[in-house]
Design a protein around this motif. Structure first.
Motif, short mmCIF file in Angstrom:
data_model
loop_
_atom_site.label_atom_id
_atom_site.label_comp_id
_atom_site.label_asym_id
_atom_site.label_seq_id
_atom_site.Cartn_x
_atom_site.Cartn_y
_atom_site.Cartn_z
N TRP A 10 -49.16 2.31 4.78
CA TRP A 10 -48.97 1.66 6.09
C TRP A 10 -47.90 2.39 6.90
CZ3 TRP A 10 -44.53 -0.98 7.92
CH2 TRP A 10 -44.70 -1.59 9.16
N LEU A 11 -46.81 2.77 6.26
CA LEU A 11 -45.75 3.49 6.97
C LEU A 11 -46.27 4.83 7.49
CD1 LEU A 11 -42.70 2.81 4.61
CD2 LEU A 11 -43.09 1.88 6.90
N VAL A 183 -57.94 8.08 8.74
CA VAL A 183 -58.04 8.17 7.28
C VAL A 183 -56.96 7.34 6.61
CG1 VAL A 183 -57.79 9.75 5.32
CG2 VAL A 183 -59.17 10.43 7.29
N LEU A 184 -55.74 7.43 7.10
CA LEU A 184 -54.65 6.65 6.51
C LEU A 184 -54.87 5.15 6.70
CD1 LEU A 184 -51.57 8.84 7.57
CD2 LEU A 184 -52.45 8.48 5.25
N ALA A 185 -55.42 4.76 7.84
CA ALA A 185 -55.70 3.34 8.06
C ALA A 185 -56.74 2.84 7.06
CB ALA A 185 -56.19 3.12 9.49
N THR A 188 -55.15 2.53 3.71
CA THR A 188 -54.29 1.33 3.66
C THR A 188 -55.13 0.09 3.37
OG1 THR A 188 -52.74 2.32 5.25
CG2 THR A 188 -52.66 -0.07 4.96
N LEU A 189 -56.27 -0.03 4.03
CA LEU A 189 -57.16 -1.17 3.78
C LEU A 189 -57.67 -1.16 2.35
CD1 LEU A 189 -59.26 -1.18 7.09
CD2 LEU A 189 -57.61 -2.92 6.36
N ALA A 190 -57.97 0.04 1.83
CA ALA A 190 -58.50 0.13 0.47
C ALA A 190 -57.44 -0.20 -0.57
CB ALA A 190 -59.05 1.53 0.22
N LEU A 199 -55.07 -5.73 7.74
CA LEU A 199 -55.42 -5.63 9.17
C LEU A 199 -54.26 -6.10 10.04
CD1 LEU A 199 -59.12 -6.89 9.30
CD2 LEU A 199 -58.28 -4.60 9.87
N THR A 200 -53.60 -7.17 9.61
CA THR A 200 -52.44 -7.66 10.35
C THR A 200 -51.35 -6.61 10.40
OG1 THR A 200 -52.92 -9.95 9.74
CG2 THR A 200 -50.68 -9.46 10.44
#
Length: 294
Positions: A10-11, A183-185, A188-190, A199-200
Motif C-alpha cells: 500500500w505504501l 500493478v502495485l494496486a 495490494t488487493l491480492a 479498497l478503502t
C-alpha cells in the motif's frame, strides 16, 4: 506477515500514484506538443489573454508600418486586433503560434534570425489573418513568414533544447509510473485479507495524493512568480494566463484523484460491510453453535 506485506504494498502504491499523476499530466499537457497547443487554445479563450495579444499584435503591425515608412492609426489597428482576438479562429492560430515556443524549449529548434537566449512565439500566422489583410491590404506591408516575439528576456538559464530530456524520457516515465501504480494496486488487493479494507486503503492513497498535489501547487507559486518576472508587458499577461490555465488543468486532475479516492473509500466500506455480514451468515464467530457440537 500478510498484513505487513499488504501494508508495504500500500505504501509503495501511494508513492507510485504520487509520481504517476503529475508525470502523466505533464506528459499529456506540457511535454507533448499537441497537448501544449491544446492548452494554449484553451487559454486563448480568456479575455485577459485576448486583450494582451491584441496589444502585442498592434505593436507589431505599427512596427511593420514604421519600417515601411507608414504612419498607421494606432486606434484603428487596435480595433482590428481586438476584433481578431475575439473571433472563433484565434484560439487555433494562437495554439499554432505557441508551437514554435514549445519546439524551442523541448527540441532545440531555433527560428531563423534568433541568436539570443530568449523563448519566442511566432505571431506571423496571426498577422496574416484576413482581418488584418482587409485593413492593411492597400499598404505594402507583407508579413514575413516568421515573426517571433520574445516571451522572456535574455537569460543564461534559458537555452534551446533545455527540456529535451523531458521530451525524450517523459513518455516512458509516464507510462512506467502508471503501469507500476496499477500493478502495485492489484498486488495490494491480492495480499490483503479483506478486499473491502484494501479498497478503502487505496482510496485513502488517492485522497492523500490529491490533497498533497493541491498543497504542492500552492507551495510552488513563488517559483512560478520568479519565472514570470522574466517576462514583460503584454507578454507577461499572456504568460500569466497560460500558467493559470495549466494550474487549472492540474487542479482538475487532482480533483479527479480526490473523487476517485472518495469512491474507493465508499466502495471499500460497503464491501467490508457485506463481507462481514456474509461471514456471520456462513458460520462466523458469532453464529450459533451446532447441535452436534456437544
Amino acid at each position: 506477515m500478510r498484513f505487513l506485506a499488504a501494508l508495504m504494498l500500500w505504501l509503495l502504491t501511494t508513492v507510485a500514484l504520487a509520481s504517476a499523476v503529475p508525470a502523466v499530466w505533464a506528459q499529456l499537457h506540457i511535454v507533448d506538443e499537441d497537448g501544449y497547443a491544446a492548452l494554449a487554445a484553451r487559454a486563448a479563450g480568456d479575455p485577459r489573454l485576448q486583450d494582451a495579444m491584441a496589444g502585442e499584435l498592434t505593436t507589431q503591425v505599427l512596427s511593420l508600418g514604421a519600417d515601411k515608412g507608414y504612419s498607421l492609426n494606432p486606434q484603428l489597428v487596435r480595433t482590428v486586433a481586438d476584433s481578431y482576438t475575439r473571433n472563433s479562429g484565434f484560439p487555433g492560430q494562437f495554439a499554432q503560434a505557441n508551437r514554435i515556443a514549445h519546439r524551442w524549449m523541448f527540441t532545440g529548434a531555433v527560428p531563423a534570425g534568433n541568436s539570443t537566449d530568449q523563448w519566442l512565439i511566432d505571431v506571423a500566422p496571426m498577422l496574416s489573418d484576413p482581418s488584418f489583410d482587409a485593413t492593411l491590404g492597400t499598404l505594402d506591408l507583407a508579413v514575413p513568414g516568421t515573426l517571433t516575439v520574445p516571451i522572456t528576456v535574455d537569460s543564461p538559464d534559458l537555452r534551446p533544447g533545455k527540456l529535451r530530456p523531458l521530451a525524450t524520457w517523459g513518455p516512458w516515465v509516464s507510462i512506467a509510473t502508471a503501469v507500476l501504480t496499477a500493478v502495485l494496486a492489484l498486488l495490494t488487493l491480492a495480499a490483503a485479507r479483506s478486499r473491502g479494507r484494501a479498497l478503502t486503503a487505496l482510496g485513502v492513497s488517492a485522497l492523500l495524493v490529491g490533497a498533497a498535489g493541491w498543497a504542492g501547487i500552492e507551495m510552488g507559486r513563488r517559483f512560478v512568480d520568479a519565472a514570470l518576472n522574466r517576462t514583460t508587458g503584454d507578454i507577461r499577461t499572456v504568460a500569466e494566463v497560460m500558467v493559470g490555465t495549466a494550474e487549472g488543468s492540474a487542479h482538475q486532475w487532482l480533483n479527479y484523484s480526490l473523487i476517485a479516492g472518495v469512491a474507493l473509500v465508499l466502495l471499500g466500506a460497503v464491501g467490508a460491510a457485506l463481507g462481514a455480514g456474509l461471514r456471520r451468515t456462513t458460520g462466523g464467530p458469532s453464529s450459533a453453535p451446532s447441535p452436534h457440537s456437544r
